[in-house]
Scaffold this motif. Structure first.
Motif, mmCIF file in Angstrom:
data_model
loop_
_atom_site.group_PDB
_atom_site.id
_atom_site.type_symbol
_atom_site.label_atom_id
_atom_site.label_comp_id
_atom_site.label_asym_id
_atom_site.label_seq_id
_atom_site.Cartn_x
_atom_site.Cartn_y
_atom_site.Cartn_z
ATOM 1 N N ALA A 174 -0.630 1.477 13.974
ATOM 2 C CA ALA A 174 -1.374 2.208 13.572
ATOM 3 C C ALA A 174 -2.556 2.063 12.910
ATOM 4 O O ALA A 174 -3.470 2.531 12.289
ATOM 5 N N THR A 175 -2.074 0.236 12.910
ATOM 6 C CA THR A 175 -4.413 0.118 12.702
ATOM 7 C C THR A 175 -4.323 -0.328 13.355
ATOM 8 O O THR A 175 -5.278 -0.519 13.319
ATOM 9 N N ALA A 176 -4.828 0.382 14.749
ATOM 10 C CA ALA A 176 -5.445 -0.789 16.093
ATOM 11 C C ALA A 176 -7.002 0.074 15.878
ATOM 12 O O ALA A 176 -7.600 -0.626 16.446
ATOM 13 N N GLU A 177 -7.029 1.320 15.576
ATOM 14 C CA GLU A 177 -8.839 1.332 15.155
ATOM 15 C C GLU A 177 -9.604 0.971 14.282
ATOM 16 O O GLU A 177 -10.726 1.165 14.316
ATOM 17 N N LEU A 178 -9.000 -0.374 13.487
ATOM 18 C CA LEU A 178 -9.605 -1.164 12.431
ATOM 19 C C LEU A 178 -9.600 -1.883 12.845
ATOM 20 O O LEU A 178 -9.125 -2.807 13.840
ATOM 21 N N GLN A 179 -10.757 -2.714 11.850
ATOM 22 C CA GLN A 179 -10.873 -4.465 12.824
ATOM 23 C C GLN A 179 -11.565 -5.490 11.280
ATOM 24 O O GLN A 179 -11.446 -4.937 9.869
ATOM 25 N N GLY A 180 -11.151 -6.765 11.595
ATOM 26 C CA GLY A 180 -11.610 -7.485 10.440
ATOM 27 C C GLY A 180 -10.578 -7.116 9.314
ATOM 28 O O GLY A 180 -9.756 -7.083 9.247
ATOM 29 N N VAL A 181 -11.551 -7.220 8.142
ATOM 30 C CA VAL A 181 -10.881 -6.801 6.340
ATOM 31 C C VAL A 181 -10.209 -5.540 6.500
ATOM 32 O O VAL A 181 -8.943 -5.683 5.751
ATOM 33 N N LYS A 182 -10.689 -4.575 7.007
ATOM 34 C CA LYS A 182 -10.516 -3.102 6.809
ATOM 35 C C LYS A 182 -8.936 -3.256 7.678
ATOM 36 O O LYS A 182 -8.547 -2.377 6.974
ATOM 37 N N ARG A 183 -8.794 -4.147 8.704
ATOM 38 C CA ARG A 183 -7.763 -3.974 9.173
ATOM 39 C C ARG A 183 -6.151 -4.738 9.114
ATOM 40 O O ARG A 183 -5.692 -3.874 8.434
ATOM 41 N N LEU A 184 -7.140 -5.143 7.766
ATOM 42 C CA LEU A 184 -6.235 -6.137 7.107
ATOM 43 C C LEU A 184 -5.920 -5.412 6.059
ATOM 44 O O LEU A 184 -4.641 -5.606 5.737
ATOM 45 N N GLN A 185 -7.105 -5.315 5.307
ATOM 46 C CA GLN A 185 -6.310 -4.550 4.491
ATOM 47 C C GLN A 185 -5.365 -3.059 4.712
ATOM 48 O O GLN A 185 -4.481 -2.805 3.619
ATOM 49 N N ALA A 186 -5.407 -2.464 5.474
ATOM 50 C CA ALA A 186 -4.347 -1.702 5.955
ATOM 51 C C ALA A 186 -2.671 -1.967 5.882
ATOM 52 O O ALA A 186 -2.014 -1.621 6.325
ATOM 53 N N LEU A 187 -3.705 -2.963 6.670
ATOM 54 C CA LEU A 187 -1.617 -3.827 7.319
ATOM 55 C C LEU A 187 -1.686 -4.313 5.992
ATOM 56 O O LEU A 187 0.242 -4.335 5.715
ATOM 57 N N ILE A 188 -1.919 -4.983 4.834
ATOM 58 C CA ILE A 188 -1.252 -5.404 3.975
ATOM 59 C C ILE A 188 -1.120 -3.792 3.314
ATOM 60 O O ILE A 188 -0.165 -3.889 2.090
ATOM 61 N N ASP A 189 -1.433 -2.795 2.899
ATOM 62 C CA ASP A 189 -1.428 -1.810 2.324
ATOM 63 C C ASP A 189 0.734 -1.329 3.127
ATOM 64 O O ASP A 189 1.217 -0.865 2.665
ATOM 65 N N ARG A 190 0.467 -1.103 4.567
ATOM 66 C CA ARG A 190 1.654 -0.702 4.867
ATOM 67 C C ARG A 190 2.802 -1.973 4.706
ATOM 68 O O ARG A 190 3.862 -1.446 5.059
ATOM 69 N N PHE A 191 2.266 -2.722 4.694
ATOM 70 C CA PHE A 191 3.667 -3.862 4.091
ATOM 71 C C PHE A 191 3.979 -3.944 2.993
ATOM 72 O O PHE A 191 5.635 -3.996 3.210
ATOM 73 N N TYR A 192 3.481 -3.386 1.854
ATOM 74 C CA TYR A 192 3.401 -3.943 0.776
ATOM 75 C C TYR A 192 4.161 -2.645 -0.022
ATOM 76 O O TYR A 192 4.858 -1.836 -0.684
ATOM 77 N N PHE A 193 3.766 -0.881 0.828
ATOM 78 C CA PHE A 193 4.210 0.362 0.466
ATOM 79 C C PHE A 193 4.234 0.795 1.316
ATOM 80 O O PHE A 193 5.844 1.536 1.000
ATOM 81 N N THR A 194 4.046 0.987 2.727
ATOM 82 C CA THR A 194 4.650 2.029 3.516
ATOM 83 C C THR A 194 6.269 0.901 3.992
ATOM 84 O O THR A 194 6.956 1.496 3.636
ATOM 85 N N LEU A 195 6.369 -0.250 3.948
ATOM 86 C CA LEU A 195 7.283 -1.041 4.352
ATOM 87 C C LEU A 195 8.563 -1.396 3.218
ATOM 88 O O LEU A 195 9.452 -1.957 3.381
ATOM 89 N N GLY A 196 7.431 -1.577 1.928
ATOM 90 C CA GLY A 196 8.095 -1.326 0.277
ATOM 91 C C GLY A 196 8.659 -3.148 0.743
ATOM 92 O O GLY A 196 9.523 -3.226 -0.722
ATOM 93 N N PHE A 197 7.747 -3.855 1.047
ATOM 94 C CA PHE A 197 8.393 -5.728 0.911
ATOM 95 C C PHE A 197 7.945 -5.477 -0.872
ATOM 96 O O PHE A 197 6.652 -5.042 -1.044
ATOM 97 N N SER A 198 8.632 -6.639 -1.915
ATOM 98 C CA SER A 198 8.471 -6.825 -2.671
ATOM 99 C C SER A 198 9.024 -8.232 -3.722
ATOM 100 O O SER A 198 9.768 -9.073 -2.717
ATOM 101 N N ASP A 199 8.676 -8.591 -4.641
ATOM 102 C CA ASP A 199 8.814 -9.508 -4.966
ATOM 103 C C ASP A 199 9.758 -9.629 -5.063
ATOM 104 O O ASP A 199 10.390 -8.949 -6.093
ATOM 105 N N ALA A 200 11.030 -10.848 -5.115
ATOM 106 C CA ALA A 200 12.209 -10.795 -5.782
ATOM 107 C C ALA A 200 12.446 -10.189 -7.721
ATOM 108 O O ALA A 200 11.763 -11.273 -8.279
ATOM 109 N N PRO A 201 13.274 -9.493 -7.574
ATOM 110 C CA PRO A 201 13.531 -9.702 -9.050
ATOM 111 C C PRO A 201 14.545 -10.361 -10.311
ATOM 112 O O PRO A 201 14.146 -10.217 -10.811
ATOM 113 N N GLU A 202 14.893 -11.066 -9.580
ATOM 114 C CA GLU A 202 15.513 -12.319 -10.349
ATOM 115 C C GLU A 202 14.882 -12.910 -10.819
ATOM 116 O O GLU A 202 13.794 -13.761 -10.156
#
Length: 267
Positions: A48-76
């Motif tokens: 999904a991020t293959a067309e991007l490079q460098g910081v732009k690809r990193l930011q897109a990957l971060i967005d997918r990790f935290y928003f699309t895949l839904g990873f988050s900090d532990a609530p306890e």
């Protein structure tokens, strides 16, 4: 206990992520199911991020990790082992920053982006070097930090007790990363009152740091909780001998006075 995958960390013979998968397998027989699921997600993220490079690809990957895949900090406020062991973090999509950092690092590596762990005060950061500029990812929420923000974060975490130096954001070696991760896991199992599992983690750490007096002290505490008082005596005595000026040594001396002395001490 024998953990061959931890015996050569000084030489970094195995990738850190492979060692961490083995750690998860030591506690859960279904771990490989979640690992396989994660790599399927990584393939999709890389595509999904293959067309991007460098910081732009990193930011897109971060967005997918935290928003699309839904990873988050532990609530306890005090997290258990399910927020640290990577297979459980994958399953629950929540974890401590150290675990999120390691999963995000692997996601970036799968996409061809080298993120490196920085052993930062408080919790680790991830460092990305691109076109003569260093960027830092906060694994708690994916925020991308630049130089000034990193310095501000350091001052906040240390409460201005230490002077900041850029040497403090150098890449951590594998040994430091694993000890930090396993120490978090040890404390989590103790918090969960899973002392047999905590003992396993202490032995893992001692594979990396043989004869470390603080880990041997912690092994003594875990053994005491497991009603193995005679074995705990050995470990407490070793700690008192090696660290006589430590504040906890005096308390242990008083405790040992009420316990029988073991016949043999082996370390």
């Amino acid at each position: 206990m024998h953990f061959s995958y931890l015996e050569q960390v000084d030489r970094e013979m195995l990738p850190t992520i492979e060692i961490l998968w083995e750690v998860s397998r030591a506690f859960h027989s279904d771990s490989d199911h979640y690992v396989a699921e994660y790599y399927q997600l990584l393939r999709e993220t890389a595509e999904a991020t293959a067309e991007l490079q460098g910081v732009k690809r990193l930011q897109a990957l971060i967005d997918r990790f935290y928003f699309t895949l839904g990873f988050s900090d532990a609530p306890e406020p005090v997290a258990g082992s399910k927020r640290i062991l990577l297979d459980r973090v994958i399953s629950l999509r929540t974890g401590l920053p150290v675990s999120l950092a390691l999963l995000l690092q692997e996601a970036a590596a799968y996409a061809g982006l080298p993120l490196e762990v920085v052993d930062f005060p408080g919790y680790p950061l991830l460092r990305f070097d691109w076109q003569h500029q260093s960027y830092f990812v906060d694994p708690l929420n994916g925020e991308l930090l630049e130089d000034r923000q990193v310095q501000e974060r350091f001052t906040e975490v240390t409460e201005d007790a230490l002077d900041f130096s850029w040497d403090m954001v150098e890449v951590a070696d594998q040994k430091s990363v694993l000890v930090r991760y396993l120490t978090e896991l040890k404390h989590a199992f103790i918090n969960d009152l899973e002392f047999a599992n905590a003992l396993t983690v202490v032995h893992m750490i001692l594979t990396i740091l043989p004869d470390d007096p603080y880990e041997i002290r912690d092994r003594g505490y875990v053994l005491e909780e497991l009603d193995c008082q005679h074995a705990a005596v050995d470990d407490y005595q070793y700690f008192v001998e090696q660290c006589p000026d430590d504040p906890s040594a005096q308390l242990l001396r008083l405790q040992l006075e009420t316990w029988p002395t073991p016949q043999h001490t082996l370390h």
